[in-house]
Write a protein that holds these residues in place. Structure first.
Motif, short mmCIF file in Angstrom:
data_model
loop_
_atom_site.label_atom_id
_atom_site.label_comp_id
_atom_site.label_asym_id
_atom_site.label_seq_id
_atom_site.Cartn_x
_atom_site.Cartn_y
_atom_site.Cartn_z
N PHE A 126 0.81 -1.21 0.04
CA PHE A 126 0.05 -0.08 -0.01
C PHE A 126 0.93 1.34 0.04
CE2 PHE A 126 -4.60 0.35 1.21
CZ PHE A 126 -4.78 1.81 0.56
N ALA B 155 1.07 4.11 -3.07
CA ALA B 155 0.76 5.76 -2.32
C ALA B 155 1.84 6.50 -2.82
CB ALA B 155 0.58 5.79 -1.09
N GLY C 284 3.77 6.12 -5.53
CA GLY C 284 3.93 6.16 -6.94
C GLY C 284 4.80 5.16 -7.38
N PHE D 185 -3.69 0.11 -10.88
CA PHE D 185 -2.84 1.14 -10.72
C PHE D 185 -1.81 1.42 -11.93
CE2 PHE D 185 -4.41 0.42 -6.49
CZ PHE D 185 -4.63 1.63 -6.11
N VAL E 49 -2.98 8.75 2.64
CA VAL E 49 -2.33 8.71 1.47
C VAL E 49 -2.13 10.32 0.92
CG1 VAL E 49 -3.49 6.68 0.58
CG2 VAL E 49 -4.75 8.80 0.26
N ILE F 237 5.95 13.14 -1.25
CA ILE F 237 6.90 12.71 -2.48
C ILE F 237 8.02 13.57 -2.63
CG2 ILE F 237 7.03 11.92 -4.81
CD1 ILE F 237 4.43 10.57 -4.50
N HIS G 161 4.51 8.40 -16.57
CA HIS G 161 3.11 8.08 -15.65
C HIS G 161 3.22 9.22 -14.60
CE1 HIS G 161 1.59 3.94 -17.27
NE2 HIS G 161 2.20 4.60 -17.93
N GLU G 162 2.07 9.67 -14.33
CA GLU G 162 1.98 10.61 -13.34
C GLU G 162 1.94 9.94 -11.94
OE1 GLU G 162 0.16 14.12 -13.02
OE2 GLU G 162 0.49 14.52 -15.05
N ILE G 163 2.72 10.45 -10.93
CA ILE G 163 2.66 9.61 -9.75
C ILE G 163 2.44 10.89 -8.72
CG2 ILE G 163 4.22 8.13 -10.65
CD1 ILE G 163 6.48 9.43 -8.35
N PRO G 164 1.59 10.56 -7.45
CA PRO G 164 1.02 9.14 -7.17
C PRO G 164 -0.33 9.01 -7.78
CG PRO G 164 0.61 10.83 -5.40
CD PRO G 164 1.45 11.56 -6.63
N PRO G 165 -0.80 7.95 -7.59
CA PRO G 165 -2.13 7.42 -8.26
C PRO G 165 -3.24 8.36 -7.58
CG PRO G 165 -1.50 5.54 -6.72
CD PRO G 165 -0.19 6.45 -6.97
N ALA H 33 -5.82 9.98 -5.42
CA ALA H 33 -6.40 9.36 -3.84
C ALA H 33 -7.67 8.47 -3.93
CB ALA H 33 -6.48 10.85 -3.07
N LEU I 134 -6.80 4.75 -4.05
CA LEU I 134 -6.11 4.47 -2.68
C LEU I 134 -7.16 4.43 -1.72
CD1 LEU I 134 -2.96 6.68 -2.95
CD2 LEU I 134 -3.02 4.05 -3.29
#
Lengths: 595, 293
Positions: free
Chosen positions: A214, A218, A220, A246, A386, A393, B276-280, B282, B285
Motif C-alpha cells: 500500500f 501511495a 508512486g 494502478f 495517502v 513525495i 506516468h503521473e505519480i502518485p495515483p 487518492a 487508494l
C-alpha cells in the motif's frame, strides 16, 4: 463474565483452511468494532503438517500475541495435543466429536472439553464436509455469544454477495446450526464473551506485507520485479493483483538477480521500482546492490527475513539479516536501511524509502520479517494517510527526459551525471533527451559517466568522497533517531528494531504495571544515523538490554561498532518463533539476574 | 522509426577505444554506427547496455546513452529499462562469456518474453579480458590456460538455443565484414521483438585458431542463397547445426507475428511508464482501503 478480552487459536493441517478461517473470523470481529491481532504459523508444505492461526481480541489497540489462549479450535486431533498447554484455566477446547481426543486430559489441565458434531453438521446441513471449518468458526462464535451476523457477512464476502448464491447460503445454514448447537451446549460454561462495540468506526484488517505494498502504491511506485520467496511472496502477489488498477508493471523474473537488475533498469529510466525477497534471494542480489551503489541508481529492496542459514526455517520468523544487509555488497557505497515495526510504519516507511532512494540516489533496504509480514491488525483507515504520502513525495535532483524546458535550463554547460557537488548528489536526467546523452558505468567513472581508464587516484578519491558525503547529509537531514516508549528514568531500557516493536511495547506496559520501571528504545532507521546523538541517548539509559530475533545480538553489535557502547544484556530468540511479551519478561529476569 | 539524418561524426564519442590493434570489436563498433546512420537513429534515442569484457566497453566509444553494467547482467537491466521507457531503442552489447556463460539463464528468459530489444553478442570464442581462458563457445578440444589438455565440454550453439527458446529474430554476423554486419544490426533493430545477432569477432591476441582467415575460409551468406527462407523454422534449425568447412552467416530465422512483451502489458498502452503521473489518484487508494474493511 469477561467481555472483549480473549485469545483463541485455530489449528489443523495445511489445506484445511486454517488461515482463511482464522482471517475470516478476525475480520468479522474487527467489523464488530473490536481490535484484533492475528498471527499465523505454518510449515513449508502444501498439505498436511500442522498450521495454526491465533487471534487476540480487545477493545484497545493490540500490538502482539501472547502465548496463552482462552479457546482452542481444533480442526484435527494433533491441534489438541500440541496446544492444550496454552489454554488457560477455565478455557475451552472445541473439536469434532469424531476426533479421538482425551477429554479427561483436557479436564485435568483445567479446561473444558467442547466436542461438537461439526462434520455431521457440515455434511447434513451443508452437504459438504469441507464446510466443517465454517461450522467450527460459527461454533466458536456461539460459545463466545458473538453476533453471528458478522460471520455471515464474511461468508457472503467470501462465497458470493448476491442473494441465492448457493454455496454462500449453504455455508450460512451450516454456521447457523453450529452456532446454535454450540451456544446451547457450552456458552454458559465459558466466561469469555465477544460483544460488538456500538457505533465503532470501520477499520482495515491488514498485514505488514499488504501495508508495505500500500505504501509503495501511495508513493508512486510503478515497477516491481521479483522472484517469489516466503515471506515476501504475499507482498509480490499483492502488487501483481493491483497492477492493472494502478497501471504498474510487475514482472516475475527468472531469479532474484534478474529481479533487482530489472529494477535498476527501470529506475535508471526514471521510474520508482522495488524488488522484494528474503535472505536467500537477497544473497543473490548482492552483486547488483553494489552496481546500484556504484551507478547511484535509486532502488528499494524489501528484505522479508526468515531464519537461515541457507533455507533455514522457510516459513518461520527471525531478524538474522541485519548485519548482512548493512554490509552486503563488494566495496563501500551509500545505502539506507530502515526497519518498520508496525503495520502503520510499514505503510509510511515503504513510501519514505522511495524518497530516500531518489533523494540520495542510492539503494534502500526495507526490513520486514515473517512475523510482521503476516500478522494482521485492525487499523483506522486514517492511519494510512495517502495525501500525506503524496505531499511528501521527494524525487530529489531528478528531471525526467520529457521535461524539456527544465533540462535546457539545467544543462547549459553540458550534462555530467556524476558531477562533484557539495552534498554529493548530482543532477539525474534519465536517458532520452538530446541535451543529456551519457554513458554510465559500474566501473569507477568520471563525472561524465565514462569509465575512468586512467584509474587516477585523484578521480577515485573525489568520486568516493562524493558518494559517501551523501551519508553524512542523509544522517543529519533525513534519518530518524530511535524513539522511546514508556516512562523516562527507567531502570532498564529494552532496545530493539523492526518487528520487535509490538511485543516489546506490550512487555514494557506489563513491566510497568507490575512495578518495574522499564521503557523501550525502538530503531526504525538503522543506517545511516547520527551516531553521536544515538550515543547520547543510550548514555542516558541506566541500563539497556537488546531484544532481538537472532543469536548474536546484531543490533547491539551495530550499536557497539558505531558508538563503543556495550549492551548490558541481549534477549535473543532464534528458534524461528516470534517474540511475545511473556517471553521477553521471562528472559529479561534471567538477563538481569546475570547482570 | 526515426527519419532524421545522422552522420558517423555525430556518433563519435570523445573516448578513444582501448582495444588491441586488429581487434574484432572495431568492426562491431563500426557496424553499430553504420546501422544507426542507416536508420537515422539519433544518439538520444538509443540506449546501449553492456556487460563486462573488452567488447562491453562499447557504450563509452559511441555517442549515445549507455550503461556498462556487470558480467552477465545487461539482459535484465535492458528489460527493466525497456519496460520503463519503451519508446527508446534498447541495444544490448555483451560477450560470449556474458551471455552464453554467466548470464545464460537471463538469456533463456528474454527470448521467452520477446521484448523489442536488439542483442549483439560479441563471440570471440575465448575469454579476452581475463587473458585467454576458454569460453562457453570455444570448440571442443580448445587449449587454453584453464584447459591445458583441451576443453572437454561441447560448445554452446547460440543459434540452435535461440531457435529452441523461441527467439523471434536469429542472426549471425562477422566483424570482418562490418557492412554486412551493419545490415544485420539494422534489420535486428527494425525487427519488432527480440533480435539476437551473434557476431564472430576474432580475438587477435588469445584465440589463435578462430582467426579472421579461419572465418573467411568457411563462412558464407545465407541471404545470397535465394532458396533460403528465414521464415522456415525447420530450415533454420538445419542451418543452425552447420559447422566445420562451411559456416553460415546472415538471418537464420525471423518471426514477425509474435507480440512483443511491451505490447502485452496494459500499463504501457498509453505512454511510457516513466511519463506516468505519480502518485495515483487518492480516490483509487481510498477504494483500495475499503477492500480491507
Amino acid at each position: 463474565m469477561i467481555k472483549n478480552d480473549v485469545a483463541f487459536k485455530l489449528g489443523g493441517e495445511a489445506g484445511q483452511g486454517v488461515e482463511s478461517s482464522g482471517m475470516g473470523f478476525a475480520k468479522a470481529i474487527a467489523r464488530a468494532g473490536l481490535y484484533i491481532f492475528g498471527v499465523q504459523d505454518y510449515m513449508s508444505r502444501i498439505r498436511g503438517g500442522h498450521n495454526w492461526y491465533q487471534v487476540r481480541v480487545a477493545e484497545r489497540q493490540l500490538y502482539s500475541h501472547e502465548p496463552h489462549i482462552q479457546l482452542l479450535i481444533a480442526f484435527d486431533e494433533r491441534t489438541v495435543s500440541e496446544h492444550l498447554h496454552e489454554v488457560v484455566e477455565g478455557g475451552g477446547v472445541l473439536y469434532d466429536d469424531t476426533f479421538k481426543v482425551d477429554a479427561d486430559a483436557i479436564k485435568a489441565h483445567g479446561a473444558i472439553p467442547m466436542p461438537m458434531p461439526l462434520l455431521t453438521i457440515a455434511e447434513e446441513v451443508g452437504g459438504n464436509k469441507l464446510m466443517m471449518n465454517t461450522a467450527a468458526v460459527a461454533a466458536a462464535a456461539g460459545i463466545m455469544e458473538f453476533d453471528l451476523s458478522y460471520i455471515e457477512q464474511v461468508i457472503r464476502d467470501n462465497f458470493g454477495r448476491r442473494k441465492g448464491s448457493d454455496i454462500a447460503d449453504r455455508n450460512i445454514r451450516v454456521a447457523d446450526a453450529a452456532y446454535e448447537e454450540a451456544r446451547k451446549r457450552y456458552a454458559h460454561l465459558f466466561e469469555w464473551k465477544l460483544e460488538a462495540v456500538p457505533n465503532a468506526p470501520q477499520r482495515m484488517v491488514i498485514n505488514g506485507n499488504q501495508a508495505l505494498g500500500f505504501g509503495a502504491l501511495a508513493a508512486g511506485c510503478k515497477f516491481v520485479a521479483s522472484y517469489p520467496m516466503t515471506p515476501a511472496s504475499s507482498l509480490f502477489e499483492f502488487m501483481c493483483a493491483q497492477a492493472r488498477r494502478f497501471g504498474i508493471v510487475v514482472r516475475q523474473t527468472e531469479d532474484e538477480i534478474s529481479g533487482l537488475l530489472h529494477c535498476i533498469g527501470a529506475a535508471h529510466a526514471g521510474v520508482r521500482a522495488f524488488a522484494c525477497t528474503s535472505g536467500g534471494g537477497f544473497s543473490l542480489m548482492v552483486e547488483s546492490l553494489s552496481l546500484a551503489g556504484s551507478t547511484e541508481t535509486p532502488v528499494v529492496i524489501v528484505l522479508a527475513q526468515r531464519p537461515g542459514p541457507a533455507t533455514g526455517l522457510p516459513t518461520r520468523t527471525g531478524q538474522e539479516d541485519l548485519l548482512f544487509a548493512l554490509h552486503a555488497g563488494h566495496g563501500e557505497f551509500p545505502r539506507a536501511v530502515v526497519a518498520p515495526g508496525t503495520i502503520e510504519q510499514c505503510f509510511y516507511e515503504m513510501a519514505r524509502a522511495f524518497n530516500l532512494a531518489e533523494k540520495y540516489q542510492m539503494p534502500v533496504i526495507v526490513f520486514t520479517d515473517n512475523f510482521l509480514a503476516n500478522s494482521i491488525r485492525a487499523v483506522e483507515p486514517e492511519a494510512f494517510d495517502v495525501q500525506k504520502v503524496a505531499r511528501e513525495i521527494d524525487r530529489g535532483k531528478l528531471i525526467l527526459p520529457h521535461e524539456h524546458g527544465k533540462i535546457e535550463q539545467a544543462v547549459t554547460n553540458g550534462y555530467r551525471r556524476y558531477e562533484f557537488t557539495e552534498d554529493g548528489i548530482s543532477l539525474r536526467i534519465p536517458p532520452g533527451h538530446p541535451k543529456a546523452i551519457y554513458s554510465v558505468a559500474g566501473e569507477e567513472h568520471l563525472p561524465e559517466g565514462f569509465i575512468d581508464w586512467e584509474e587516477t587516484a585523484e578521480n577515485r578519491n573525489r568520486m568516493m568522497q562524493k558518494r559517501m558525503r551523501k551519508m553524512t547529509v542523509a544522517a543529519h537531514a533525513d534519518m530518524r533517531l530511535p524513539e522511546f516508549y514508556g516512562p523516562d528514568d527507567a531502570e532498564v531500557t529494552l532496545v530493539c528494531w523492526g518487528s520487535s516493536y509490538g511485543p516489546v511495547l506490550e512487555a514494557v506496559d506489563t513491566l510497568n504495571r507490575n512495578g518495574m520501571r522499564a521503557n523501550m528504545l525502538h530503531f526504525v532507521d538503522i543506517h545511516p544515523l547520527d551516531w553521536d546523538r544515538v550515543a547520547d541517548i543510550l548514555g542516558s539509559c541506566r541500563s539497556w538490554v537488546a531484544v532481538e530475533g537472532n543469536y548474536t545480538g546484531q543490533l547491539a553489535r551495530w550499536i557497539r561498532m558505531n558508538t563503543g557502547l556495550k549492551a548490558d544484556g541481549v534477549i535473543a530468540r532464534y528458534d524461528g518463533r516470534p517474540l511475545n511479551p511473556t517471553y521477553i519478561i521471562e528472559h529479561l529476569n534471567r538477563v538481569l539476574t546475570r547482570v | 522509426m526515426a527519419t532524421a539524418t545522422v552522420t558517423m561524426k555525430e556518433l563519435q564519442s570523445p573516448v578513444e577505444p582501448t582495444w588491441c590493434p586488429g581487434c574484432g570489436d572495431y568492426g562491431i563498433l563500426n557496424a553499430v554506427k553504420r546501422a544507426m546512420v542507416q536508420l537515422g537513429l539519433r544518439p538520444h534515442e538509443v540506449f546501449f547496455v553492456s556487460g563486462i569484457g573488452c567488447g562491453s566497453k562499447l557504450p563509452d566509444y559511441i555517442r549515445a546513452n549507455g550503461f556498462n553494467s556487470l558480467h552477465g547482467r545487461p539482459v535484465p537491466i535492458a528489460q527493466g529499462f525497456k519496460l520503463a521507457h519503451h519508446d527508446m531503442k534498447v541495444i544490448i552489447v555483451d560477450g560470449d562469456g556474458d551471455n552464453y556463460g554467466i548470464g545464460g539463464n537471463h538469456w533463456l528468459h528474454i527470448m521467452r518474453r520477446n521484448p523489442d530489444i536488439t542483442h549483439i553478442v560479441q563471440n570471440n570464442m575465448v575469454y579476452g579480458l581475463t587473458k585467454g581462458q576458454y569460453a562457453p563457445t570455444s570448440m571442443k578440444g580448445y587449449v587454453s590456460t584453464t584447459s591445458p589438455e583441451g576443453t572437454i565440454e561441447w560448445p554452446v550453439n547460440p543459434i540452435a538455443i535461440a531457435l529452441a527458446a523461441g527467439a523471434t529474430f536469429v542472426a549471425r554476423g562477422f566483424s570482418g565484414d562490418p557492412k554486412h554486419l551493419a545490415d544485420l544490426i539494422a534489420k535486428g533493430i527494425q525487427h519488432k521483438g527480440y533480435a539476437l545477432i551473434d557476431v564472430f569477432q576474432p580475438c587477435v591476441i588469445f584465440n589463435r585458431i578462430n582467426t579472421y582467415d579461419w572465418f573467411r575460409e568457411r563462412i558464407y551468406k545465407l541471404d545470397e542463397d535465394p532458396t533460403y527462407d528465414p521464415r522456415d523454422r525447420d530450415a533454420a534449425w538445419e542451418k543452425a547445426h552447420e559447422w566445420g568447412d562451411r559456416i553460415p552467416v546472415g538471418v537464420f530465422y525471423i518471426n514477425e507475428d509474435a507480440p512483443t512483451l511491451e505490447e502485452q502489458i496494459p500499463a504501457l498502452a498509453e505512454k511510457p511508464l516513466y511519463q506516468h503521473e505519480i502518485p495515483p489518484k487518492a480516490e483509487e487508494l481510498e477504494a483500495l482501503k475499503r477492500a480491507f474493511m
